[in-house]
Scaffold this motif. Structure first.
Motif, PDB file in Angstrom:
ATOM      1  N   ALA A  24       0.830  -1.206   0.000  1.00 46.34           N
ATOM      2  CA  ALA A  24       0.000   0.000   0.000  1.00 46.34           C
ATOM      3  C   ALA A  24       0.867   1.260   0.000  1.00 46.34           C
ATOM      4  O   ALA A  24       0.587   2.214  -0.734  1.00 46.34           O
ATOM      5  CB  ALA A  24      -0.924  -0.006   1.216  1.00 46.34           C
ATOM      6  N   ILE A  25       1.931   1.253   0.786  1.00 47.59           N
ATOM      7  CA  ILE A  25       2.847   2.397   0.817  1.00 47.59           C
ATOM      8  C   ILE A  25       3.507   2.575  -0.541  1.00 47.59           C
ATOM      9  O   ILE A  25       3.612   3.699  -1.052  1.00 47.59           O
ATOM     10  CB  ILE A  25       3.896   2.221   1.937  1.00 47.59           C
ATOM     11  N   ALA A  26       3.939   1.485  -1.162  1.00 46.08           N
ATOM     12  CA  ALA A  26       4.570   1.560  -2.482  1.00 46.08           C
ATOM     13  C   ALA A  26       3.593   2.099  -3.521  1.00 46.08           C
ATOM     14  O   ALA A  26       3.971   2.903  -4.383  1.00 46.08           O
ATOM     15  CB  ALA A  26       5.083   0.186  -2.901  1.00 46.08           C
ATOM     16  N   LEU A  27       2.328   1.689  -3.443  1.00 43.87           N
ATOM     17  CA  LEU A  27       1.319   2.182  -4.379  1.00 43.87           C
ATOM     18  C   LEU A  27       1.090   3.679  -4.206  1.00 43.87           C
ATOM     19  O   LEU A  27       1.028   4.421  -5.192  1.00 43.87           O
ATOM     20  CB  LEU A  27       0.007   1.421  -4.175  1.00 43.87           C
ATOM     21  N   VAL A  28       0.999   4.141  -2.966  1.00 39.01           N
ATOM     22  CA  VAL A  28       0.806   5.573  -2.702  1.00 39.01           C
ATOM     23  C   VAL A  28       1.986   6.375  -3.232  1.00 39.01           C
ATOM     24  O   VAL A  28       1.811   7.416  -3.872  1.00 39.01           O
ATOM     25  CB  VAL A  28       0.576   5.820  -1.198  1.00 39.01           C
ATOM     26  N   VAL A  29       3.200   5.903  -2.986  1.00 38.34           N
ATOM     27  CA  VAL A  29       4.384   6.614  -3.463  1.00 38.34           C
ATOM     28  C   VAL A  29       4.415   6.653  -4.988  1.00 38.34           C
ATOM     29  O   VAL A  29       4.713   7.689  -5.590  1.00 38.34           O
ATOM     30  CB  VAL A  29       5.671   5.969  -2.890  1.00 38.34           C
ATOM     31  N   ALA A  30       4.091   5.540  -5.631  1.00 38.39           N
ATOM     32  CA  ALA A  30       4.077   5.501  -7.097  1.00 38.39           C
ATOM     33  C   ALA A  30       3.043   6.469  -7.656  1.00 38.39           C
ATOM     34  O   ALA A  30       3.312   7.195  -8.624  1.00 38.39           O
ATOM     35  CB  ALA A  30       3.803   4.085  -7.579  1.00 38.39           C
ATOM     36  N   LEU A  31       1.855   6.508  -7.057  1.00 40.00           N
ATOM     37  CA  LEU A  31       0.826   7.439  -7.512  1.00 40.00           C
ATOM     38  C   LEU A  31       1.241   8.890  -7.289  1.00 40.00           C
ATOM     39  O   LEU A  31       0.949   9.756  -8.129  1.00 40.00           O
ATOM     40  CB  LEU A  31      -0.501   7.144  -6.809  1.00 40.00           C
ATOM     41  N   LEU A  32       1.930   9.164  -6.189  1.00 36.93           N
ATOM     42  CA  LEU A  32       2.426  10.522  -5.945  1.00 36.93           C
ATOM     43  C   LEU A  32       3.447  10.936  -7.005  1.00 36.93           C
ATOM     44  O   LEU A  32       3.403  12.066  -7.505  1.00 36.93           O
ATOM     45  CB  LEU A  32       3.048  10.624  -4.555  1.00 36.93           C
ATOM     46  N   VAL A  33       4.349  10.035  -7.349  1.00 35.73           N
ATOM     47  CA  VAL A  33       5.363  10.342  -8.365  1.00 35.73           C
ATOM     48  C   VAL A  33       4.696  10.600  -9.714  1.00 35.73           C
ATOM     49  O   VAL A  33       5.042  11.551 -10.422  1.00 35.73           O
ATOM     50  CB  VAL A  33       6.396   9.197  -8.456  1.00 35.73           C
ATOM     51  N   ILE A  34       3.729   9.768 -10.064  1.00 31.07           N
ATOM     52  CA  ILE A  34       3.011   9.965 -11.329  1.00 31.07           C
ATOM     53  C   ILE A  34       2.255  11.292 -11.299  1.00 31.07           C
ATOM     54  O   ILE A  34       2.267  12.051 -12.272  1.00 31.07           O
ATOM     55  CB  ILE A  34       2.062   8.784 -11.598  1.00 31.07           C
ATOM     56  N   GLY A  35       1.605  11.589 -10.181  1.00 29.33           N
ATOM     57  CA  GLY A  35       0.877  12.844 -10.041  1.00 29.33           C
ATOM     58  C   GLY A  35       1.776  14.055 -10.166  1.00 29.33           C
ATOM     59  O   GLY A  35       1.430  15.040 -10.827  1.00 29.33           O
ATOM     60  N   ILE A  36       2.934  13.997  -9.546  1.00 27.63           N
ATOM     61  CA  ILE A  36       3.887  15.104  -9.640  1.00 27.63           C
ATOM     62  C   ILE A  36       4.348  15.280 -11.085  1.00 27.63           C
ATOM     63  O   ILE A  36       4.482  16.402 -11.571  1.00 27.63           O
ATOM     64  CB  ILE A  36       5.078  14.877  -8.682  1.00 27.63           C
ATOM     65  N   ILE A  41       4.172  18.471 -16.076  1.00 29.78           N
ATOM     66  CA  ILE A  41       3.955  18.601 -17.525  1.00 29.78           C
ATOM     67  C   ILE A  41       2.907  19.670 -17.819  1.00 29.78           C
ATOM     68  O   ILE A  41       3.113  20.549 -18.659  1.00 29.78           O
ATOM     69  CB  ILE A  41       3.548  17.242 -18.131  1.00 29.78           C
ATOM     70  N   PHE A  42       1.763  19.610 -17.112  1.00 35.88           N
ATOM     71  CA  PHE A  42       0.720  20.611 -17.342  1.00 35.88           C
ATOM     72  C   PHE A  42       1.172  21.996 -16.894  1.00 35.88           C
ATOM     73  O   PHE A  42       0.820  23.002 -17.517  1.00 35.88           O
ATOM     74  CB  PHE A  42      -0.582  20.222 -16.649  1.00 35.88           C
ATOM     75  N   GLY A  43       1.948  22.061 -15.814  1.00 32.21           N
ATOM     76  CA  GLY A  43       2.461  23.345 -15.345  1.00 32.21           C
ATOM     77  C   GLY A  43       3.408  23.964 -16.357  1.00 32.21           C
ATOM     78  O   GLY A  43       3.350  25.168 -16.617  1.00 32.21           O
ATOM     79  N   ALA A  44       4.264  23.158 -16.946  1.00 29.82           N
ATOM     80  CA  ALA A  44       5.197  23.667 -17.957  1.00 29.82           C
ATOM     81  C   ALA A  44       4.435  24.126 -19.189  1.00 29.82           C
ATOM     82  O   ALA A  44       4.747  25.173 -19.776  1.00 29.82           O
ATOM     83  CB  ALA A  44       6.208  22.584 -18.328  1.00 29.82           C
ATOM     84  N   LEU A  48       4.435  27.939 -20.570  1.00 26.87           N
ATOM     85  CA  LEU A  48       4.843  28.287 -21.933  1.00 26.87           C
ATOM     86  C   LEU A  48       3.742  29.034 -22.669  1.00 26.87           C
ATOM     87  O   LEU A  48       4.011  29.988 -23.409  1.00 26.87           O
ATOM     88  CB  LEU A  48       5.248  27.034 -22.704  1.00 26.87           C
ATOM     89  N   ASP A  49       2.490  28.622 -22.474  1.00 24.42           N
ATOM     90  CA  ASP A  49       1.369  29.344 -23.090  1.00 24.42           C
ATOM     91  C   ASP A  49       1.273  30.766 -22.544  1.00 24.42           C
ATOM     92  O   ASP A  49       1.054  31.719 -23.299  1.00 24.42           O
ATOM     93  CB  ASP A  49       0.054  28.605 -22.842  1.00 24.42           C
ATOM     94  N   LEU A  50       1.437  30.925 -21.255  1.00 22.61           N
ATOM     95  CA  LEU A  50       1.389  32.249 -20.637  1.00 22.61           C
ATOM     96  C   LEU A  50       2.542  33.116 -21.120  1.00 22.61           C
ATOM     97  O   LEU A  50       2.360  34.304 -21.446  1.00 22.61           O
ATOM     98  CB  LEU A  50       1.427  32.115 -19.116  1.00 22.61           C
ATOM     99  N   ALA A  51       3.731  32.554 -21.210  1.00 19.03           N
ATOM    100  CA  ALA A  51       4.889  33.317 -21.677  1.00 19.03           C
ATOM    101  C   ALA A  51       4.700  33.740 -23.129  1.00 19.03           C
ATOM    102  O   ALA A  51       5.054  34.861 -23.500  1.00 19.03           O
ATOM    103  CB  ALA A  51       6.157  32.471 -21.527  1.00 19.03           C
ATOM    104  N   GLU A  52       4.140  32.874 -23.947  1.00 21.55           N
ATOM    105  CA  GLU A  52       3.898  33.208 -25.341  1.00 21.55           C
ATOM    106  C   GLU A  52       2.851  34.331 -25.457  1.00 21.55           C
ATOM    107  O   GLU A  52       3.003  35.256 -26.254  1.00 21.55           O
ATOM    108  CB  GLU A  52       3.416  31.982 -26.107  1.00 21.55           C
TER     109      GLU A  52
END
Length: 56
Positions: A24-36, A41-44, A48-52
């Motif tokens: 369960a701990i490994a699953l939570v950590v994996a989901l956190l890494v994927i979420g980050i 990606i969306f933040g970048a 970039l859209d805002l800078a343009e």
């Protein structure tokens, strides 16, 4: 491989419980890494859209 000598069901159940907790701990950590990664990606993309838009 090590041979486990289970004295009774208590040792076995304890080992199974610890395994499930670690999974369960490994699953939570994996989901956190994927979420980050998704947020990065969306933040970048948003940055970039805002800078343009602001550079016009």
């Amino acid at each position: 491989m090590l041979d486990q000598n289970w004295n009774d069901d208590t040792d076995y159940r304890s080992a199974v419980r610890r395994t499930r907790i670690m999974m369960a701990i490994a699953l939570v950590v994996a989901l956190l890494v994927i979420g980050i990664g998704v947020v990065a990606i969306f933040g970048a993309s948003l940055f970039l859209d805002l800078a343009e838009t602001l550079s016009r």
